[in-house]
Enzyme design. Structure first.
Site, PDB file in Angstrom:
ATOM      1  CG  ASP A  41      45.340  77.939 -92.503  1.00  0.00           C
ATOM      2  OD1 ASP A  41      46.340  77.438 -93.028  1.00  0.00           O
ATOM      3  OD2 ASP A  41      45.248  78.174 -91.289  1.00  0.00           O
ATOM      4  CE  LYS A  63      48.440  71.856 -91.519  1.00  0.00           C
ATOM      5  NZ  LYS A  63      49.530  71.481 -90.598  1.00  0.00           N
ATOM      6  CG  MET A 177      39.541  71.548 -85.411  1.00  0.00           C
ATOM      7  SD  MET A 177      41.331  71.355 -85.528  1.00  0.00           S
ATOM      8  CE  MET A 177      41.850  71.993 -83.922  1.00  0.00           C
TER       9      MET A 177
END
Length: 261
Positions: A41, A63, A177
């Site tokens: 990742d 991502k 996030m």
């Protein structure tokens, strides 16, 4: 060392934790060392990537918000192909694979094609951030409930959350996030009845040498996040439990600006 739990053609979803290599589990280190191929990742830090042996094939499928090197369907296909080739496959995910890591899609794709898949858990960012600040996410008599929430939404769409439930007293909220959603989090929680002065802790690059922390209050969350976060991965903690004294490295924005009651 034998690896009876890691046969050729099998896959492990391995939690890389928040970034500090010392927060990896011993099992994670063993599986990484035993792999033939590791899919990584974007949030897996360089210290952890350095643990991948030089002979092991490494594929980046990272991502980040707005920057996707591979879509989820392509990642699923790559994992299945590597397992079908008889490789020992590690899918190395930031934090814990089962928490906002799209593990379910990858597990389903592998099981549908008959490939064994298992999960090695990792320390999630909220736990690491609280540990770094020297506080507890729960607090007897104050916070009996801890909720992990993804603040990521489709581009241009509002966060579709039950704000009334989230604003209940006695809950510590961990928004993953959260950088681009900071203004919405502040506005919606206050509108749902949470006090404007509710303490908040913003943490960027959790557990890494570049980690930054900022203690503030809910009504200043948007301003504080813009002042601190830039483009770094950002975790936002909200709740009365955060009134605990934090480690001295935590800066306090609200104190500098002054109360706004």
């Amino acid at each position: 060392m034998p690896h009876d739990d890691f046969a050729p053609g099998s896959v492990w979803l391995v939690g890389a934790g928040p970034g500090d290599p010392e927060l990896l589990t011993m099992k994670a280190v063993r599986l990484i060392a035993a792999a033939d191929i590791v899919f990584t990742d974007a949030l897996v830090g360089p210290g952890i990537l350095a643990l991948i042996p030089s002979h092991v094939e490494r594929v980046s499928v990272g991502k980040r918000s707005g920057l996707h090197s591979k879509d989820q369907g392509t990642i699923d296909t790559l994992l299945v192909a590597a397992a079908a080739a008889g490789k020992r496959v590690v899918r190395l995910k930031g934090g814990d694979p089962a928490l906002f890591g799209r593990a379910a899609e990858e597990i389903a794709a592998l099981r549908a094609t008959g490939h064994p898949v298992q999960i090695c858990p990792g320390i999630t960012a909220a736990s690491a951030a609280a540990a770094s600040a020297g506080i507890s996410l729960s607090l007897r008599g104050v916070a009996r409930d801890v909720r992990f929430i993804t603040a990521h939404s489709q581009r241009g769409e509002a966060l579709d959350l039950d704000w009334d439930a989230l604003a209940k007293f006695g809950t510590t909220l961990a928004f993953y996030m959260g950088r681009s959603a900071a203004d919405a989090i502040s506005r919606e929680l206050i509108a749902a009845g949470m006090a404007a002065a509710t303490p908040v802790l913003i943490v960027c690059d959790v557990s890494l040498p570049s980690e930054k922390q900022l203690a503030t209050r809910l009504d200043l969350l948007g301003l504080a996040t813009r002042a601190l976060a830039d483009k770094a991965p950002t975790l936002i903690l909200v709740g009365e439990a955060l009134r605990q004294p934090t480690r001295t490295k935590t800066r306090k924005l609200a104190a500098a600006i002054g109360p706004r009651d």
